[in-house]
Structure formats: C-alpha cells, structure tokens
Design an enzyme around this catalytic site. Sequence first.
Site, PDB file in Angstrom:
ATOM      1  N   ILE A  92      25.275 121.187   8.596  1.00 21.40           N
ATOM      2  CA  ILE A  92      25.539 120.773   7.217  1.00 21.40           C
ATOM      3  C   ILE A  92      25.536 119.266   6.997  1.00 21.40           C
ATOM      4  O   ILE A  92      25.509 118.821   5.844  1.00 21.40           O
ATOM      5  CB  ILE A  92      26.881 121.352   6.720  1.00 21.40           C
ATOM      6  N   THR A 113      26.068 115.892  12.558  1.00 18.99           N
ATOM      7  CA  THR A 113      27.443 115.451  12.766  1.00 18.99           C
ATOM      8  C   THR A 113      28.493 116.418  12.214  1.00 18.99           C
ATOM      9  O   THR A 113      29.694 116.191  12.395  1.00 18.99           O
ATOM     10  CB  THR A 113      27.653 114.057  12.145  1.00 18.99           C
ATOM     11  N   SER A 114      28.079 117.477  11.542  1.00 21.87           N
ATOM     12  CA  SER A 114      29.029 118.503  11.132  1.00 21.87           C
ATOM     13  C   SER A 114      28.283 119.817  10.964  1.00 21.87           C
ATOM     14  O   SER A 114      27.111 119.827  10.560  1.00 21.87           O
ATOM     15  CB  SER A 114      29.729 118.131   9.824  1.00 21.87           C
ATOM     16  N   MET A 115      28.968 120.903  11.286  1.00 16.34           N
ATOM     17  CA  MET A 115      28.354 122.216  11.186  1.00 16.34           C
ATOM     18  C   MET A 115      29.422 123.266  10.939  1.00 16.34           C
ATOM     19  O   MET A 115      30.614 123.017  11.129  1.00 16.34           O
ATOM     20  CB  MET A 115      27.576 122.556  12.457  1.00 16.34           C
TER      21      MET A 115
END
Length: 415
Positions: A92, A113-115
């Site tokens: 994401i 860096t985000s999921m």
Amino acid sequence: MPEHAPPRTRTGQAAEARTRMVTRLEAEGDLRPGLVRDALLALPRERLMPQAYVRRSQPEETPPRWDLLNWAVTADQDELLDVLYGGESVLIQHDGEPILGRVPGPRSGGSITSMSSTIGMTAGLLQELDLRPGRRVLDIGTGAGVTTAIACWICGDAGVVTLDRDRHVTAAARERLAGLGFRPSTVSGDGEAGWADLAPYDRIFVSYTVPRLPEAWLAQLAPGGRALVNVSTRSPSWPGLAVVTRTPGGWIEGELRAVEYGHRPAHGFERNFISARFRDRIAAGEEGRTFRSRHAPPPDDARGMWLALDHLHPGLVRNWAADHLTLGAPACGSWLTARPDPVGDWTLAAYGPRDIWDEIQDTAARWRAAGEPDTYQLRLEPGGEQWVSAGSGQAELSWCLPPASTSKNRTKDPS
C-alpha cells in the site's frame, strides 16, 4: 486521479470476491464461524485499500518496478479485486509517500514501506485474540487499517486505538475507516512505546515482528488482557508467536510458539537474507566438503526444534525455494546442504567456519530431551530479562532474548 467510492456496477463483484475469500479461508483451516468471519464478510477491502501496488519486476531485477492500481480506474478493477481478495499481502505504500491523493501508475526503484498482511494469518491471529463487544484494543502497526476495522466492527470503535509510526499511513487509515463509519483513536508515534494515554487495553495486536517484547506493551496490558506478538531473530526462516497474558491478579505470563508464518520485521530491525550470488555459490558447491550421515535432519514440521536452533545458533537462513535442505550463514559465508540418497542415508555438503550440521544435531538432541516442544514458556523477569524455556533440570532447553540495546543491529550478507 482522486479516490472515489466504488462504482455501483462493481459492488456485487466485490461482495462475491469477499465471499470467495472467506470460503477459501474456511477450506484452508484459517477461519471458523464467529465474529471475525462475520466481519470479513461485511467489510469491503476495496474501501480500505482503494489503491494498491503490484510488482512488475522479477525478484532479483534492479531497479524494482511496481504499478499503483486504483479502484476508480475501470481498467484496474479486475486485477485489483484479485490483489485485495487473493490472500497475499497487499502493498500500500512506496518509499514512505503520502497515501491520500496519489496518482496511479508505474513506480521504479525504492521499496515498499507499508503493506496489509496476508489475510489468512491475520484472521487466525484475530480469532485467537478473542475479540468481543466492549473490549479495549490497541492495534500497533496500522497499515491499511484492516485489523482496526475488524476490531471496530466487533468491539465498537470507542475502545479501539490504532498506532503507526508513519503519519501518512495514519492519515489514510483515519479517512478510510471514517468512510466505513468507524472513528477509533488513530494516532502516530513510536510503536514500541505503545499508547499510554488510553491504556490499559484488554487486547494488544502487533502487526510486525520484534526481537523481544517492549516493556511498555506489558505495562499497558489490563488484568485479564492478552497480547499477540511475533518474536524472532534476524532470520526470517523460523518465526515465533508470543502469547502474553496478564492474570486478574496482575501477573504477566507468556509462551512462545513455533509457527509457520510471521509478520515482517519492525522498522530498523534488519533481517538476514541469502543473496542471489550466495545462492549460486551454494548451488555450485565447489568450495564445500562432502560427507555422509545416517542421521536425517529434523523434518520441517519440527518447528520447535528449528526455532530453538535459530536462537541458540543465530545467523542461519533457510532457502525455502531449494528442493532440499539448504542453509546459509550470511555473516560468515558458511553453508550446508543435505539430500537423501537411494540407500536411506544423507549426502551433505558444507563450507565455512561454522559446523552447521553439528549445530543442528546438538540442538535436535537437546530438543528431544526437553520433550520435543513446539511451545516454550516465556518468562518476563522484573529486571527486563526475557527467558524462553522448555523441559526441566538437566533436560531444560532455554535461551534469553537479546537486550533491547542490541536487538536492532544489522548483519550484512558478505557475498
């Protein structure tokens, strides 16, 4: 392109995708009847993740390439439905970017860096968390807000706090949760500090892996409360799940379970890895010595043994893509391979200063003497030491989790 609500023509297809996801999770044993199942059927993932990345480059290709798909773009919708409801992690955020108001399209270089974690693992953990109406929940590592949405749907949003270190992640989650009618306390800060302002919490859920349990999380757990946290070394190969409870009398109790899958590491907690070059060296086998053994390596499902090996002899990484046992120690370049031969023995090849085969055999013997545990007692001492143990007396198998000051050191792959 700005984000929009899903077109009405796609609403039915998204609902069908949710039903298929839930049916698959039930068939795979990750989901059972109950409130978590009901929440997964009710919550539209395309509202929480109206944009998501798909990787277009090969694993070793540099620079890596991604496409940002958008639910508001008709041409993206079929692929995005597959991404959101297919069961894998959903990517994401790229390179710490603002999430709201992004323009869809290709990205090159950098990193994700985000999921949102795999839904099977998330569903299993949330069921174990035993969420119920009115319970106060601290969700550390907001991500896409999936865990928070489920907690709000079950417990009510008034007692839910979701915390992320990235203010862009927090801002996106706050807006999208509000679009679903949920208004939990959505805050930014250091995850290891928890969120003392609204403590204590009946349940604490952490969506990343740590090397040890921060004291703040233990202090913010209410009597009768429970926390679930993945605890691991710098190796990604053999994760553990810490299940921590505070008794009604205020005592902290815990256990560490050997599990098949775990979350990604916390920010700054670097993982060891086997590079493509190191894998090629192992596959060539030219440096190694070959020998035979009548002793088989422990099976993969002896997870308690491999968890103990990882902590007692840290620095090993398993190459799960190999068709036989392949282990590497990136810090020193040692490696081991083991293959069964036609007569029932094992052919092994090894290289480097570490005797990995001896480490395995020694740990396996100690693990068997301790009763072949898959679950270990986790003792959280008042002085801050955190001990993992099983068995007793001379058969005890134990180790101490690393002090906080040394738990985030980085080990590089020298190959």
